[in-house]
Design a protein around this motif. Structure first.
Motif, PDB file in Angstrom:
ATOM      1  N   HIS A   1      -8.567   4.912 -22.524  1.00 30.49           N
ATOM      2  CA  HIS A   1      -7.141   5.241 -22.602  1.00 30.49           C
ATOM      3  C   HIS A   1      -6.252   4.005 -22.627  1.00 30.49           C
ATOM      4  O   HIS A   1      -5.090   4.078 -22.234  1.00 30.49           O
ATOM      5  CB  HIS A   1      -6.734   6.169 -21.444  1.00 30.49           C
ATOM      6  CG  HIS A   1      -7.411   7.507 -21.502  1.00 30.49           C
ATOM      7  ND1 HIS A   1      -8.655   7.721 -20.952  1.00 30.49           N
ATOM      8  CD2 HIS A   1      -7.044   8.689 -22.048  1.00 30.49           C
ATOM      9  CE1 HIS A   1      -9.016   8.983 -21.144  1.00 30.49           C
ATOM     10  NE2 HIS A   1      -8.062   9.603 -21.814  1.00 30.49           N
ATOM     11  N   THR A   2      -6.783   2.846 -23.049  1.00 27.52           N
ATOM     12  CA  THR A   2      -5.937   1.679 -23.261  1.00 27.52           C
ATOM     13  C   THR A   2      -5.956   1.358 -24.747  1.00 27.52           C
ATOM     14  O   THR A   2      -6.815   1.836 -25.497  1.00 27.52           O
ATOM     15  CB  THR A   2      -6.433   0.442 -22.493  1.00 27.52           C
ATOM     16  OG1 THR A   2      -7.693   0.029 -23.044  1.00 27.52           O
ATOM     17  CG2 THR A   2      -6.623   0.753 -21.022  1.00 27.52           C
TER      18      THR A   2
ATOM     19  N   SER B   1      -2.594   6.110 -25.681  1.00 26.57           N
ATOM     20  CA  SER B   1      -3.153   4.885 -25.102  1.00 26.57           C
ATOM     21  C   SER B   1      -2.302   3.656 -25.391  1.00 26.57           C
ATOM     22  O   SER B   1      -2.662   2.547 -25.014  1.00 26.57           O
ATOM     23  CB  SER B   1      -4.578   4.655 -25.634  1.00 26.57           C
ATOM     24  OG  SER B   1      -5.401   5.767 -25.355  1.00 26.57           O
TER      25      SER B   1
ATOM     26  N   ASP C   1      -3.041   1.346  -8.118  1.00 26.55           N
ATOM     27  CA  ASP C   1      -3.648   1.538  -9.434  1.00 26.55           C
ATOM     28  C   ASP C   1      -5.157   1.576  -9.308  1.00 26.55           C
ATOM     29  O   ASP C   1      -5.729   0.935  -8.429  1.00 26.55           O
ATOM     30  CB  ASP C   1      -3.277   0.367 -10.364  1.00 26.55           C
ATOM     31  CG  ASP C   1      -1.820   0.405 -10.767  1.00 26.55           C
ATOM     32  OD1 ASP C   1      -1.226   1.491 -10.741  1.00 26.55           O
ATOM     33  OD2 ASP C   1      -1.279  -0.665 -11.105  1.00 26.55           O
TER      34      ASP C   1
ATOM     35  N   TYR D   1      -8.267   4.895 -16.339  1.00 30.26           N
ATOM     36  CA  TYR D   1      -7.555   6.151 -16.574  1.00 30.26           C
ATOM     37  C   TYR D   1      -8.470   7.355 -16.459  1.00 30.26           C
ATOM     38  O   TYR D   1      -8.034   8.446 -16.165  1.00 30.26           O
ATOM     39  CB  TYR D   1      -6.887   6.106 -17.945  1.00 30.26           C
ATOM     40  CG  TYR D   1      -5.761   5.122 -17.974  1.00 30.26           C
ATOM     41  CD1 TYR D   1      -4.663   5.307 -17.145  1.00 30.26           C
ATOM     42  CD2 TYR D   1      -5.798   4.007 -18.780  1.00 30.26           C
ATOM     43  CE1 TYR D   1      -3.626   4.396 -17.132  1.00 30.26           C
ATOM     44  CE2 TYR D   1      -4.762   3.089 -18.776  1.00 30.26           C
ATOM     45  CZ  TYR D   1      -3.677   3.291 -17.951  1.00 30.26           C
ATOM     46  OH  TYR D   1      -2.659   2.395 -17.933  1.00 30.26           O
ATOM     47  N   SER D   2      -9.784   7.120 -16.679  1.00 32.48           N
ATOM     48  CA  SER D   2     -10.709   8.250 -16.652  1.00 32.48           C
ATOM     49  C   SER D   2     -10.826   8.877 -15.262  1.00 32.48           C
ATOM     50  O   SER D   2     -11.261  10.010 -15.141  1.00 32.48           O
ATOM     51  CB  SER D   2     -12.093   7.809 -17.143  1.00 32.48           C
ATOM     52  OG  SER D   2     -12.498   6.636 -16.473  1.00 32.48           O
TER      53      SER D   2
ATOM     54  N   LEU E   1       0.963   9.229 -21.932  1.00 30.59           N
ATOM     55  CA  LEU E   1      -0.350   9.127 -21.312  1.00 30.59           C
ATOM     56  C   LEU E   1      -0.429   9.998 -20.063  1.00 30.59           C
ATOM     57  O   LEU E   1      -1.386  10.767 -19.884  1.00 30.59           O
ATOM     58  CB  LEU E   1      -0.656   7.665 -20.973  1.00 30.59           C
ATOM     59  CG  LEU E   1      -2.042   7.402 -20.383  1.00 30.59           C
ATOM     60  CD1 LEU E   1      -3.140   7.963 -21.272  1.00 30.59           C
ATOM     61  CD2 LEU E   1      -2.260   5.915 -20.177  1.00 30.59           C
ATOM     62  N   THR E   2       0.579   9.895 -19.205  1.00 28.49           N
ATOM     63  CA  THR E   2       0.608  10.719 -17.993  1.00 28.49           C
ATOM     64  C   THR E   2       0.578  12.194 -18.358  1.00 28.49           C
ATOM     65  O   THR E   2      -0.199  12.979 -17.797  1.00 28.49           O
ATOM     66  CB  THR E   2       1.890  10.405 -17.187  1.00 28.49           C
ATOM     67  OG1 THR E   2       1.867   9.022 -16.835  1.00 28.49           O
ATOM     68  CG2 THR E   2       1.967  11.245 -15.924  1.00 28.49           C
TER      69      THR E   2
ATOM     70  N   TRP F   1      -8.095   8.653 -13.021  1.00 26.27           N
ATOM     71  CA  TRP F   1      -6.764   8.562 -12.444  1.00 26.27           C
ATOM     72  C   TRP F   1      -6.265   9.891 -11.865  1.00 26.27           C
ATOM     73  O   TRP F   1      -5.672   9.922 -10.779  1.00 26.27           O
ATOM     74  CB  TRP F   1      -5.777   8.010 -13.487  1.00 26.27           C
ATOM     75  CG  TRP F   1      -4.500   7.542 -12.875  1.00 26.27           C
ATOM     76  CD1 TRP F   1      -4.344   6.606 -11.902  1.00 26.27           C
ATOM     77  CD2 TRP F   1      -3.193   8.021 -13.176  1.00 26.27           C
ATOM     78  NE1 TRP F   1      -3.022   6.452 -11.592  1.00 26.27           N
ATOM     79  CE2 TRP F   1      -2.289   7.303 -12.353  1.00 26.27           C
ATOM     80  CE3 TRP F   1      -2.681   8.967 -14.065  1.00 26.27           C
ATOM     81  CZ2 TRP F   1      -0.912   7.520 -12.402  1.00 26.27           C
ATOM     82  CZ3 TRP F   1      -1.326   9.171 -14.116  1.00 26.27           C
ATOM     83  CH2 TRP F   1      -0.451   8.459 -13.292  1.00 26.27           C
TER      84      TRP F   1
ATOM     85  N   LEU G   1      -2.971  13.131 -19.687  1.00 30.51           N
ATOM     86  CA  LEU G   1      -4.049  13.169 -18.692  1.00 30.51           C
ATOM     87  C   LEU G   1      -3.908  14.365 -17.762  1.00 30.51           C
ATOM     88  O   LEU G   1      -4.890  15.059 -17.470  1.00 30.51           O
ATOM     89  CB  LEU G   1      -4.080  11.868 -17.884  1.00 30.51           C
ATOM     90  CG  LEU G   1      -4.513  10.609 -18.645  1.00 30.51           C
ATOM     91  CD1 LEU G   1      -4.244   9.347 -17.812  1.00 30.51           C
ATOM     92  CD2 LEU G   1      -5.996  10.670 -19.012  1.00 30.51           C
TER      93      LEU G   1
END
Lengths: 181, 181, 181, 181, 181, 181
Positions: free
Chosen positions: A43-44, A166, F77, F81-82, F104-105, F84, F108
């Motif tokens: 996700h980057t 991303s 942090d 993200y996987s 992104l937020t 998060w 996810l």
């Protein structure tokens, strides 16, 4: 005495250039450890896909005979080059030859006593994960650059949306003559 | 619609009970993700072998046909059960059914929406990695408990010396009636 | 060609047995890297003192001539034996011979190609950091077991209070005959 | 009452400006803690050398008398400035005065109650690790900027190759009037 | 000048003894920072509940007026006591007085310059998280030991199942006279 | 059935736009979890203030009634993200609706099954933490952009000095028309 090769890549995404390297190495070795680097990134902008997604891309691109000879192993970054060789060694079964075109990878493994070989480059301007991500996010044609099962996976997961989320932005292709002038 | 199973183990070392579980699951699924847990541990009493060594033990015990269907993936511990399911998901290709006899594993994956199944236990007093390590370090017979290629590997690396250096001590077998009285 | 030794210890606290090892190694080598292990641990029962406090204990016990030849270097644990040799190598200047009586340390460095030597044990029942911590916390005599400047430091920082706050409990000495036989 | 100074640097590589600071501080203090910062970094463009290599550079540049008074201590980054002072304190023996020209270092240690002093700058355009790395990688003259034993070490390890493998690229010197036009 | 207290606990689970401490401190201070320690632990024998679950237990036990005065803040362990005070300080708003009966907590905060006070103990044999977990897992009466909303939460999430999955085993109460003598 | 919202921000510093979002969400929900993201960052250009300082800014800007309904929770942090969503879930009490304008937020949490809603943007060019930091460091007017108690706090701690020490440089405002069109 069987010989095992080692190849490291990030496969963001897996493309036909990667597949060609695998097949080239399989001709020189009995089997092959394929390290998915930066395994914990996703996700980057540079690493949009999880290690699991990349694993599936690779798996679905191999024949059954290749699956039995290619050992795909996700390995997280340690961000400390001084322990990187020990780190990789601890994750993968014993190997003999490292195939890489990166100066740093070659230098670290060579210093640790491994044989290091270069691989051919397969049209690197085209078969480039960076270029493929750019094309996906910009709405250009990209499907011909990846194996058919990867194209199908990327469409099914709406890769464009993933790339945008991303942090990727649509851009035009860099012109041919770019560095010329 | 193909079905993929997931099995988690530490395989310290890989033994015939593990192999039986793999073969049982392969009857119920099209293919199988085999997670090598505690991947970064080695040289400790409970985890004497590296993930790479364990990978090689498993690989050498499978037939070619099985190698194409079993996806061996080392995954480090996160020591935070609250993110463990997401952690595993990020490392492995998509799976459908989790095979486990551990209450915690079953509860975490079940809560995350996965189907969870038990596996048969294969004479757990005998096919036990703890018991095999005890036998190796104590100089008793252990080779019949592991696949032949694993026995060969362990002898070649002088497993007894590894276990001693990792802190294991020779002990007698615990008696049958142990908790009986 | 000068020869450099490597010694690893936790020095919780630094005692006369440690000093004797340093002096023994200095007879065999030109200079010496002295690794303070578990550098980031402190205020726990087994590691009550910070690396900085241990550094000061060692420093204050050496002569000026020794200070120029002994390179004290705190190194944190990595909790992964598979990368431990690379980890130590990255922190310390090049060394030739590892002095250790630990099976694991000897095995890891030896496998990485280093010469490994044992050191004499200096009355290990008495010159034992565990025993000295027990004596301090139990109000018994301990000052004669450590170099005078260390005794002074420990009294000045109220070591007994530190040990109690770190979870130690007063106990009696283990009886002589315990391990005899 | 002896006074101990603290100096923090990355020493990539150690040069004559660094040595001048050490000698300046040794005039104001009885002894000196020299922290090698970013200790775990190596093989990157900004941090090409390991902490151990930097330790050796410093050691080989000091006289015997200085070695007994300068306590070289590698300390890894924590990437959390809020705990940085506690982090350094836990690694090094007690100190009294912090010598630094960095606003952040001065502010953090000053807020924690330490006396903070500036050091003279020794021709910072020339005695600059960045500039020395640039010269090495670009094939320009650099040996006169570092102590002789450092020059020897860097040549022996083929520093240019290390810098290239770490990602550095040859560039021209930035002109005097840098942003002028 | 308002005075703010700090209380640290793990709250596994939150019980009436904890609530009594909060109410005692609120009489001495204007408001209160309540640190949920070991925030990242869950699903283990000693830390079965997530920080979020513990947050909810505490929240649901407070009156609206108390909610405005009690600042509940989950803080993960750092496992390095040497940076622990800096770590807590970086997570919570400024505070004046630390309320704790732990020797280590008192010693670390006191050394960092904070006023430290003891709190009354509220029948610690009964209002003990360890004892409550033992009762839940052993099927004994426990609801009267926690605030009513916590009892309701624990029943709704099937706390007994959680404890079993986290590795707890049913045991009998330790007998009264145990520590007597 | 009460509804709880979740809002994530870094609040470097907390400004009137943030406060407006909180009040907007409080109209749609019974209460609100306010996550202080990047909790462990401080003293850097983008994250100059500690989580504790940001907590205090928010707290001092809320009315007593709001304090009882807004649950401020610092969350570090994970840089993965996987995991998060699992990470946030483990830190905060259960919530129903995620309010966010970040792709992104939204992606996810939505994929994890949460309802996701956008919030209004409150003059984002003006009520922007980046712009406020720029104004502070450049000596321009900024006090009108933050709640009065935040302005007071920032002046009291000499925020300009903090920003400079954290690496910020004075710059002119970006011209109006820049992003227009």
């Amino acid at each position: 005495m069987p010989v095992r090769g080692l190849v490291v890549g990030r496969f963001q995404p897996f493309h036909k250039g990667h597949l060609a390297v695998i097949r080239e190495v399989l001709k020189q070795c009995d089997d092959l450890v394929l390290v998915i680097g930066s395994a914990e990134e996703s996700h980057t902008e540079k690493n949009p896909f999880t290690a699991g997604e990349r694993y599936q891309m690779i798996l679905s691109s191999l024949t059954d005979e290749e699956r039995a000879r290619v050992h795909i192993i996700p390995v997280r970054d340690v961000n400390r080059y001084s322990v990187w060789v020990n780190h990789v060694e601890s994750y993968v079964p014993p190997f003999d030859v490292v195939f890489s075109n990166s100066e740093l990878t070659r230098s670290l493994f060579s210093q640790a006593g491994y044989e290091v070989r270069k691989t051919r480059a397969y049209n690197p301007r085209m078969y480039s994960a960076t270029e493929i991500r750019r094309r996906i996010v910009s709405g250009e044609r990209w499907e011909h650059l990846v194996p058919a099962p990867v194209a199908q996976m990327l469409r099914a997961m709406d890769a464009r949306q993933r790339l945008l989320a991303s942090g990727a932005k649509p851009t035009r292709a860099r012109r041919r003559g770019r560095c010329a002038r």
